[in-house]
Design an enzyme around this catalytic site. Structure first.
Site, PDB file in Angstrom:
ATOM      1  CE  LYS A 181      -2.794   2.822   3.231  1.00 40.80           C
ATOM      2  NZ  LYS A 181      -3.971   3.157   2.222  1.00 40.80           N
ATOM      3  NE  ARG A 229     -11.223   1.183   1.688  1.00 41.88           N
ATOM      4  CZ  ARG A 229     -10.852   2.645   3.068  1.00 41.88           C
ATOM      5  NH1 ARG A 229     -10.559   3.500   2.501  1.00 41.88           N
ATOM      6  NH2 ARG A 229     -12.421   2.226   3.505  1.00 41.88           N
ATOM      7  CG  HIS A 286     -19.481   7.472  -5.664  1.00 44.06           C
ATOM      8  ND1 HIS A 286     -20.072   7.295  -5.742  1.00 44.06           N
ATOM      9  CD2 HIS A 286     -18.674   6.095  -4.313  1.00 44.06           C
ATOM     10  CE1 HIS A 286     -20.842   6.511  -4.865  1.00 44.06           C
ATOM     11  NE2 HIS A 286     -20.189   5.593  -4.424  1.00 44.06           N
TER      12      HIS A 286
END
Ligand code: GLN
Ligand code: ZN
Length: 755
Positions: free
Chosen positions: A18, A515, A694
């Site tokens: 990540k 994520r 979004h």
């Protein structure tokens, strides 16, 4: 007896992937640096598999973003809008995943990987798409593993699953692409077979109910692929459900072995043993790839007895039920878990050892110490008072039909609620959260780490609530919210206050791309020791004369987004959570809250994979929502919220939830979803979202007005609410204010028009 896993989590035990990917995106790290992190992770994961004594190590399970996206890129399935970008470049790959706002290129769509919480990139098929083998990443990884002395087993998403999970963007039938796609797969298999003795082809769709034309294609596909593989062994992997209902044709496929998910579907074993050719390989997926509990080794051995006694052990594999992608990496990093609870758990690394012990036991090695420790942990968990609360058990047993229904039907309730709430036509509201600023997150962090006092924290949150209430009043919204500043996550917030939950420090699981989520663990009977939201909601209500909605997360959503204990049916765990939410609901009502929303964002994703199991699931899921929501008086208005737009399969179940008002995502699809309600109209009030939250884009008043007009074609005026698609916590204030302003203005215009 051979051993393997179907795949290892990619992210690294400290989420190294990540951080590397995100710093590459920010331009802080070069591509070479990112590749170094990736290579180190792959080597580490192969090492873990070798240390567990596995016969093979998985390759191709690693990905910088998503394995379906990797597959699409590898096969040359590049949608036209990305074709002007540099072919094969890493930047092109990430643009496909994330879009490029500056160039106005939207990303590919993302959706849930079966009934897990992992999201994959949806392959797109367009007319005239030219498939060709366009990447040698998988071949390279496989060669690299081989050169490092591992015995690699490349993992490939099978052609039928790939096509089934994609979408065709024009009038073509996706199965028509198979003829073009198959030669590319053949070439891939041919190339891979140079560097390995076995290839795993994942076809999880073989566990679903497939139409006969799709299953008919399987014979052709696997005949060609097995020819391409030559002497390399092809293992067909099924998971997430049983495949025995498809054995008629699966048993005839010319593959060398078949993998079964015996955690999800242990009952399929006898049927498969009877029908899967005895000389062929059989991989028994017996260690749960989707949960964090230690395996009960003795119970597994018992389950496997029929296979162990009737099959040549040389044909058998022990493995994980599915890829370990869905569980956290290493329990060793959990230093703060209650040691008693920790002793009941196994993460990916520990699961590899379990598979090893099972095989060694079978091979006659002395594993008495491992077995003793395992049995002790299992027995300890089974008999522990930590998991058992007699009051909770009794409550679940005493659920009566009356608990599951409101006193009167909607029409009566609505007539009582209207004069009390005195809301205008087309009431405006939001979904719950308001922007979570850096300041809010700082306060929460300080509170969590104990570096600020309880009083200071309260003050900060109350200030935020006051601000949010003031903004909403100024905007002219009708039903207000407190803004959820105290919540980091809509499930974690409740889990932390409920008995029966525990939390890890590093129990991260990839959700999509970079994520990760850290699901709470439900280990024991669930109950609510004290009110969870009451203070905040009361405080917010004191700041305004307008109604403030109480805000709760529903039982099905809490269940779906947690690691759930496996010693009780999911339905029962969900009923326990529902009771706890009901307790909160009644406290809110008693304190004068007139409107309460119970979010069920995950209701649809809990749907079973087989259509034949759907009704049973929907029945208990809806009942749990009703148990949570039906305790109130007629005058209390219950809202629910769901943030997705495919309602066709569940429109009836949603109506059966009998919330007074439902808000749903609708703006992105231009109110398309309302079609589902044309045939079976939603009987109560409904707020189809008019603002896609979004992205930071501000919808114009005109646009919102237009969406509302479209909604009015399907929803009567007196049952239509106006709200965004979802909560606003990821948005910033400027676009939030501007969008809500436009939303209110569009509503006022509509009101003027209809009066
Ligand atoms: N009430 C929640 C919020 O506004 C709902 C979030 C969701 O549906 N995912 O953030
Ligand atoms: Zn939502």
């Amino acid at each position: 007896m051979k051993t393997h896993i179907l795949g290892f989590p990619r992210i690294g035990s400290q989420r190294e992937l990540k951080f590397a990917v995100e710093s590459f995106w920010k331009g802080e790290q070069s591509e070479a640096q990112l590749q170094t992190v990736a290579d180190t992770l792959k080597q580490t994961h192969w090492g873990i598999q070798r240390d567990a004594g596995f016969d093979t190590v998985a390759t191709g399970d690693f990905s910088l973003y998503d394995h379906l996206l990797d597959t699409a890129v590898m096969l040359g399935a590049i949608p036209p809008r990305f074709q002007s970008l540099e072919p094969g470049a890493l930047s092109t790959y990430f643009t496909m995943a994330r879009g490029d706002a500056a160039q106005g290129i939207p990303p590919m769509e993302m959706t849930k990987w079966f009934d897990t919480n992992y999201h994959y990139i949806v392959p797109e098929f367009t007319h005239g798409m030219q498939f060709k083998l366009s990447s040698n990443r998988l071949q390279q990884d496989t060669r690299q593993a081989q050169e490092a002395g591992f015995s690699p087993k490349p993992v490939v998403v099978g052609p039928l699953t790939f096509l089934q999970l994609g979408k065709e963007l024009d009038s073509c039938n996706r199965w028509d692409y198979l003829d073009d796609l198959l030669p590319v797969y053949e070439e891939l298999i041919r190339q891979l077979s140079q560097h390995c003795d076995i290839i795993q082809i994942d076809e999880p769709i073989f566990c679903t109910e497939l139409s006969p034309d799709v299953s008919a294609l399987a014979q052709k596909v696997y005949t060609q692929l097995s020819r391409a593989a030559g002497s390399t062994h092809l293992m067909l992997a099924t998971y997430f459900e049983s495949c025995d209902h498809n054995l008629d044709w699966i048993a005839d496929l010319p593959v060398d072995s078949l993998h079964l998910d015996l955690v999800r579907a242990p009952a399929q074993l006898p049927e498969v043993l009877a029908r899967w050719p005895a000389q062929k390989g059989l991989s028994l997926g017996i260690v749960d790839g989707r949960n964090i509990w230690k395996s009960d080794l003795l119970q597994i051995i018992e389950l496997l007895q029929p296979a162990l006694t009737h099959r040549d052990p040389n044909t058998l594999w022990f493995g994980s039920s599915c890829s370990l992608l869905h569980c956290p990496v290493n329990l060793e990093t959990e230093t703060e878990l209650d040691p008693e609870l920790r002793n009941w758990m196994a993460f990916a690394v520990q699961k590899c050892s379990e598979i090893d012990v099972l095989a060694r036991l079978q091979n006659g090695d002395d594993c008495s110490e491992e077995l003793r420790q395992n049995s002790a942990a299992i027995e300890h968990r089974r008999t522990s008072s930590l998991t058992y609360n007699p009051t909770v058990r009794t409550r679940v047993e005493t659920i009566k039909p009356d608990h599951l229904k409101r006193h009167h039907p909607f029409s009566v309730r609505s007539a009582i609620q209207q004069p009390l709430l005195n809301l205008p036509l087309f009431p405006t509201t939001t979904i719950g959260s308001f922007p979570q600023t850096a300041e809010i997150r700082r306060s929460r962090k300080a509170h969590r780490q104990g570096t600020c006092s309880e009083a200071t924290y309260r003050k900060a949150m109350e200030q935020e609530i006051c601000q949010v209430i003031k903004e909403q009043e100024q905007l002219g919204l009708d039903v207000l919210v407190h803004g959820e500043p105290e919540r980091n996550d809509m499930v974690e917030y409740f889990g932390q206050q409920l008995d029966g939950f525990c939390f890890t420090q590093q129990g991260w699981v990839q959700s999509y791309g970079s994520r990760c989520v850290k699901p709470p663990i439900i280990y024991g009977d669930v109950s609510r020791p004290k009110p969870m939201t009451l203070d905040w909601i009361q405080f917010a209500q004191q700041q305004t004369d307008k109604p403030v909605k109480g805000m709760l997360t529903g039982p099905v959503t809490i269940l779906c987004w947690s690691f759930v204990r496996n010693d009780l049916p999911r339905r029962v765990v969900c009923q326990q959570i529902a009771w706890a939410i009901r307790d909160e609901l009644l406290d809110l009502e008693a304190a004068g809250t007139r409107i309460i929303q119970i979010d069920e964002a995950a209701l649809r994703e809990g749907m079973p994979l087989k259509a034949s199991d759907e009704q049973a699931y929907l029945q208990w899921a809806v009942d749990c929502f009703r148990l949570a929501s039906c305790g109130v008086q007629d005058q209390t208005q219950i809202h629910t919220h769901m943030c997705y737009s495919e309602f066709n399969a569940i429109a009836e179940a949603i109506a059966a939830m009998d919330a007074d008002v439902i808000s749903i995502e609708a703006s992105r699809s231009g109110m398309e979803l309302l079609q589902a309600f044309e045939t079976s109209p939603y009987p109560n009030d409904i707020g189809p979202g008019v603002w896609d939250i979004h992205s930071p884009r501000v919808p114009s008043e005109e646009e919102i007005f237009d969406l509302l007009q479209r909604a009015r074609n399907v929803i009567p005026d007196d049952r239509l609410w106006v709200n965004p698609d979802c909560g606003l916590k990821t948005r910033a204030w400027p676009e939030t204010k501007a969008s809500l302003q436009n939303m209110v203005a569009a509503t006022q215009r509509l009101r003027a028009l209809t009066h």
